[in-house]
Design a protein around this motif. Sequence first.
Motif, PDB file in Angstrom:
ATOM      1  N   LEU A 242       0.830  -1.203   0.000  1.00 38.98           N
ATOM      2  CA  LEU A 242       0.000   0.000   0.000  1.00 38.98           C
ATOM      3  C   LEU A 242       0.864   1.252   0.000  1.00 38.98           C
ATOM      4  O   LEU A 242       0.559   2.238  -0.684  1.00 38.98           O
ATOM      5  CB  LEU A 242      -0.926  -0.002   1.219  1.00 38.98           C
ATOM      6  N   LYS A 243       1.954   1.213   0.758  1.00 35.80           N
ATOM      7  CA  LYS A 243       2.860   2.363   0.810  1.00 35.80           C
ATOM      8  C   LYS A 243       3.459   2.645  -0.561  1.00 35.80           C
ATOM      9  O   LYS A 243       3.555   3.803  -0.989  1.00 35.80           O
ATOM     10  CB  LYS A 243       3.966   2.103   1.832  1.00 35.80           C
ATOM     11  N   GLU A 244       3.854   1.593  -1.283  1.00 37.42           N
ATOM     12  CA  GLU A 244       4.440   1.774  -2.608  1.00 37.42           C
ATOM     13  C   GLU A 244       3.396   2.266  -3.605  1.00 37.42           C
ATOM     14  O   GLU A 244       3.682   3.132  -4.439  1.00 37.42           O
ATOM     15  CB  GLU A 244       5.050   0.460  -3.099  1.00 37.42           C
ATOM     16  N   LEU A 245       2.180   1.725  -3.506  1.00 38.36           N
ATOM     17  CA  LEU A 245       1.104   2.211  -4.375  1.00 38.36           C
ATOM     18  C   LEU A 245       0.835   3.690  -4.147  1.00 38.36           C
ATOM     19  O   LEU A 245       0.659   4.456  -5.098  1.00 38.36           O
ATOM     20  CB  LEU A 245      -0.177   1.404  -4.123  1.00 38.36           C
ATOM     21  N   LEU A 246       0.811   4.099  -2.892  1.00 37.93           N
ATOM     22  CA  LEU A 246       0.536   5.500  -2.581  1.00 37.93           C
ATOM     23  C   LEU A 246       1.725   6.400  -2.892  1.00 37.93           C
ATOM     24  O   LEU A 246       1.540   7.560  -3.284  1.00 37.93           O
ATOM     25  CB  LEU A 246       0.134   5.637  -1.108  1.00 37.93           C
ATOM     26  N   ARG A 247       2.938   5.873  -2.729  1.00 39.11           N
ATOM     27  CA  ARG A 247       4.125   6.680  -3.036  1.00 39.11           C
ATOM     28  C   ARG A 247       4.127   7.085  -4.508  1.00 39.11           C
ATOM     29  O   ARG A 247       4.451   8.224  -4.849  1.00 39.11           O
ATOM     30  CB  ARG A 247       5.399   5.894  -2.724  1.00 39.11           C
ATOM     31  N   ARG A 389       8.533   4.840 -12.705  1.00 36.10           N
ATOM     32  CA  ARG A 389       8.090   5.247 -11.371  1.00 36.10           C
ATOM     33  C   ARG A 389       8.579   6.649 -11.014  1.00 36.10           C
ATOM     34  O   ARG A 389       8.922   6.941  -9.863  1.00 36.10           O
ATOM     35  CB  ARG A 389       8.527   4.236 -10.313  1.00 36.10           C
ATOM     36  N   VAL A 390       8.589   7.524 -12.005  1.00 39.21           N
ATOM     37  CA  VAL A 390       8.922   8.938 -11.812  1.00 39.21           C
ATOM     38  C   VAL A 390       7.633   9.728 -11.966  1.00 39.21           C
ATOM     39  O   VAL A 390       7.064   9.796 -13.053  1.00 39.21           O
ATOM     40  CB  VAL A 390       9.970   9.418 -12.835  1.00 39.21           C
ATOM     41  N   ALA A 391       7.143  10.310 -10.887  1.00 41.11           N
ATOM     42  CA  ALA A 391       5.851  10.998 -10.949  1.00 41.11           C
ATOM     43  C   ALA A 391       5.843  12.350 -10.248  1.00 41.11           C
ATOM     44  O   ALA A 391       4.985  13.184 -10.540  1.00 41.11           O
ATOM     45  CB  ALA A 391       4.755  10.115 -10.349  1.00 41.11           C
ATOM     46  N   THR A 392       6.763  12.599  -9.336  1.00 42.41           N
ATOM     47  CA  THR A 392       6.721  13.846  -8.570  1.00 42.41           C
ATOM     48  C   THR A 392       7.133  15.048  -9.410  1.00 42.41           C
ATOM     49  O   THR A 392       6.460  16.086  -9.400  1.00 42.41           O
ATOM     50  CB  THR A 392       7.620  13.739  -7.327  1.00 42.41           C
ATOM     51  N   ALA A 393       8.230  14.935 -10.156  1.00 37.59           N
ATOM     52  CA  ALA A 393       8.674  16.055 -10.994  1.00 37.59           C
ATOM     53  C   ALA A 393       7.643  16.426 -12.059  1.00 37.59           C
ATOM     54  O   ALA A 393       7.367  17.618 -12.269  1.00 37.59           O
ATOM     55  CB  ALA A 393      10.028  15.729 -11.634  1.00 37.59           C
ATOM     56  N   PRO A 394       7.019  15.436 -12.755  1.00 33.78           N
ATOM     57  CA  PRO A 394       5.951  15.800 -13.687  1.00 33.78           C
ATOM     58  C   PRO A 394       4.800  16.545 -13.008  1.00 33.78           C
ATOM     59  O   PRO A 394       4.205  17.449 -13.593  1.00 33.78           O
ATOM     60  CB  PRO A 394       5.489  14.451 -14.235  1.00 33.78           C
ATOM     61  N   MET A 395       4.494  16.167 -11.770  1.00 33.14           N
ATOM     62  CA  MET A 395       3.430  16.846 -11.039  1.00 33.14           C
ATOM     63  C   MET A 395       3.753  18.330 -10.868  1.00 33.14           C
ATOM     64  O   MET A 395       2.877  19.197 -11.035  1.00 33.14           O
ATOM     65  CB  MET A 395       3.240  16.197  -9.669  1.00 33.14           C
ATOM     66  N   VAL A 396       5.009  18.657 -10.561  1.00 32.55           N
ATOM     67  CA  VAL A 396       5.415  20.056 -10.384  1.00 32.55           C
ATOM     68  C   VAL A 396       5.297  20.812 -11.706  1.00 32.55           C
ATOM     69  O   VAL A 396       4.811  21.948 -11.753  1.00 32.55           O
ATOM     70  CB  VAL A 396       6.858  20.132  -9.839  1.00 32.55           C
ATOM     71  N   ILE A 397       5.717  20.176 -12.798  1.00 34.46           N
ATOM     72  CA  ILE A 397       5.598  20.817 -14.113  1.00 34.46           C
ATOM     73  C   ILE A 397       4.143  21.087 -14.447  1.00 34.46           C
ATOM     74  O   ILE A 397       3.782  22.171 -14.936  1.00 34.46           O
ATOM     75  CB  ILE A 397       6.254  19.929 -15.193  1.00 34.46           C
ATOM     76  N   TYR A 398       3.277  20.111 -14.178  1.00 39.31           N
ATOM     77  CA  TYR A 398       1.850  20.301 -14.420  1.00 39.31           C
ATOM     78  C   TYR A 398       1.301  21.476 -13.612  1.00 39.31           C
ATOM     79  O   TYR A 398       0.519  22.294 -14.120  1.00 39.31           O
ATOM     80  CB  TYR A 398       1.073  19.033 -14.050  1.00 39.31           C
ATOM     81  N   ALA A 399       1.666  21.547 -12.359  1.00 36.65           N
ATOM     82  CA  ALA A 399       1.134  22.600 -11.493  1.00 36.65           C
ATOM     83  C   ALA A 399       1.493  23.982 -12.031  1.00 36.65           C
ATOM     84  O   ALA A 399       0.650  24.883 -12.097  1.00 36.65           O
ATOM     85  CB  ALA A 399       1.661  22.427 -10.075  1.00 36.65           C
ATOM     86  N   VAL A 400       2.756  24.163 -12.421  1.00 33.72           N
ATOM     87  CA  VAL A 400       3.203  25.469 -12.915  1.00 33.72           C
ATOM     88  C   VAL A 400       2.558  25.800 -14.261  1.00 33.72           C
ATOM     89  O   VAL A 400       2.036  26.909 -14.469  1.00 33.72           O
ATOM     90  CB  VAL A 400       4.740  25.499 -13.040  1.00 33.72           C
ATOM     91  N   ALA A 401       2.591  24.836 -15.202  1.00 32.75           N
ATOM     92  CA  ALA A 401       2.138  25.106 -16.564  1.00 32.75           C
ATOM     93  C   ALA A 401       0.620  25.135 -16.698  1.00 32.75           C
ATOM     94  O   ALA A 401       0.063  26.041 -17.336  1.00 32.75           O
ATOM     95  CB  ALA A 401       2.726  24.065 -17.519  1.00 32.75           C
ATOM     96  N   LEU A 402      -0.060  24.150 -16.100  1.00 31.87           N
ATOM     97  CA  LEU A 402      -1.500  24.024 -16.332  1.00 31.87           C
ATOM     98  C   LEU A 402      -2.348  24.822 -15.354  1.00 31.87           C
ATOM     99  O   LEU A 402      -3.383  25.386 -15.747  1.00 31.87           O
ATOM    100  CB  LEU A 402      -1.900  22.541 -16.295  1.00 31.87           C
ATOM    101  N   TRP A 403      -1.933  24.857 -14.098  1.00 36.64           N
ATOM    102  CA  TRP A 403      -2.668  25.688 -13.144  1.00 36.64           C
ATOM    103  C   TRP A 403      -2.199  27.143 -13.209  1.00 36.64           C
ATOM    104  O   TRP A 403      -3.013  28.055 -13.291  1.00 36.64           O
ATOM    105  CB  TRP A 403      -2.484  25.148 -11.722  1.00 36.64           C
ATOM    106  N   GLY A 404      -0.879  27.326 -13.162  1.00 38.68           N
ATOM    107  CA  GLY A 404      -0.361  28.690 -13.136  1.00 38.68           C
ATOM    108  C   GLY A 404      -0.611  29.447 -14.422  1.00 38.68           C
ATOM    109  O   GLY A 404      -1.298  30.472 -14.444  1.00 38.68           O
TER     110      GLY A 404
END
Length: 460
Positions: A242-247, A389-404
């Motif tokens: 569960l920890k790995e799935l959530l990570r 299993r790389v997902a955190t950096a794309p999340m930051v890019i999405y936040a800046v580009a799509l939300w910002g």
Amino acid sequence: MTAAATTRLVDSARRIAPLAWPVFVGQVAVLAFSTVDTVMVARYSALDLAALAVGAAAYITIFVGFMGMVLAIGPIAGQLFGAQKTEAAGAQLHQAIWVALGLSALGSALLLMPAPFLYAAQAKPEVAEKVQAYLGYLALALPPSLIFQAFRGFNTAVSRPKVVMALQLGALALKVPLNALFIYGLPALHVPAMGAAGCGLASAIAMWAQLAIAWWVLRRDPFYAPFGLHVTRLDKPHWPSLKELLRLGIPMGLSILIEVTGFTFMAIFISRLGTTEVAGHQLAANLVSLMFMMPLGIANATTTLVAQSIGAGRHADAQRLGWHGLQIGAIVATVLGTTVYLLREPVLRAYTNNAVIVAAAMPLLAFVAIFHVADATQTVAAFVMRAYRVATAPMVIYAVALWGVGLGGGYVLAFNLTGLTPEPLLGAQGFWAASVTGLVLSGVGLCALMAWVLRHKTGR
């Protein structure tokens, strides 16, 4: 491109296509749920269509973020399957179902309390009442929908997307007549016309039926026997799993949430401009969402093959498939986007005969070709990185580009907060122009990150 490079690209396309087309067809069936809702409600009343736009935005906001968390099973089970650890891959399905159950409880509670969405949309009382009724039924549809995502993610990971496609088509076949029954009513059977709320009730029935058949397939199909799946009971929660799935799942879910809400919140804010504006946006949004299913199928197939290659230790093959999937997605999106742009008027008239709504949607489709190519490119790049299993950096890019840039910039343009917005970019067109800009930026950023990840993981 050299002859050898072209041959390698064609070879990759032949591997991707058998996995991509069932995902494409299945996801078109899923999107057809909202397309059918939009078309049927558009012919019922503009008021119900406005309520559907706001309610659908609220539901999608909740569903897609949670869906992304559940779908973390895909790259994890895919790597295990590639490494021939079939029972370990099967165990991930049970853990993903536990994640889905927990998220369902939270999500259904949020759907039953839609006040924040109604406030953001500044919905009129008559619209708000219809939105609440619609979301009340969708609260019943959320649990089977999320549990089915675990089934979908597992089957995609083990190269079995046709089963998912068949179930999604079956759910759509049930949804259409139920929609007609509950939206328009049937006095002979004492069924009242429910408008937008009828869409929610039809979805709830279809989703529970789909999940029941998925359970039956797991129980009866011998393909699943080597995975050690127990279909009469769930394995106990396994905290390391569960920890790995959530990570992986939390940043995946947030990335999808940012991507989708950057678009769905447009509907909420555009609803402030009036019923016609939001109805026009709803048609344009549904059309580009339908187009998106093709690159989504390519992205799913690519990430499956990349994850399996990683699990099997074939890192050069994983790298090659990642780049080829990106190229194929961009080529297909360019052809499709250009075609739809050239045929935009007859396409919109297939949705509705209301000339006012068509006129409101027409200018928005001027952005469709660039929007679609950028969307396809960033999607494939993000999916390839999930295989690693790389997902955190794309999340930051999405936040800046799509939300910002996309959502924030669109709000500034649409409502002319600076007083400098030119006339053509006021209203809904301002949101679409900023959204295209944000997608282009996210595509550039994610492709650059993908290049770094592939070099880092393969030593090249």
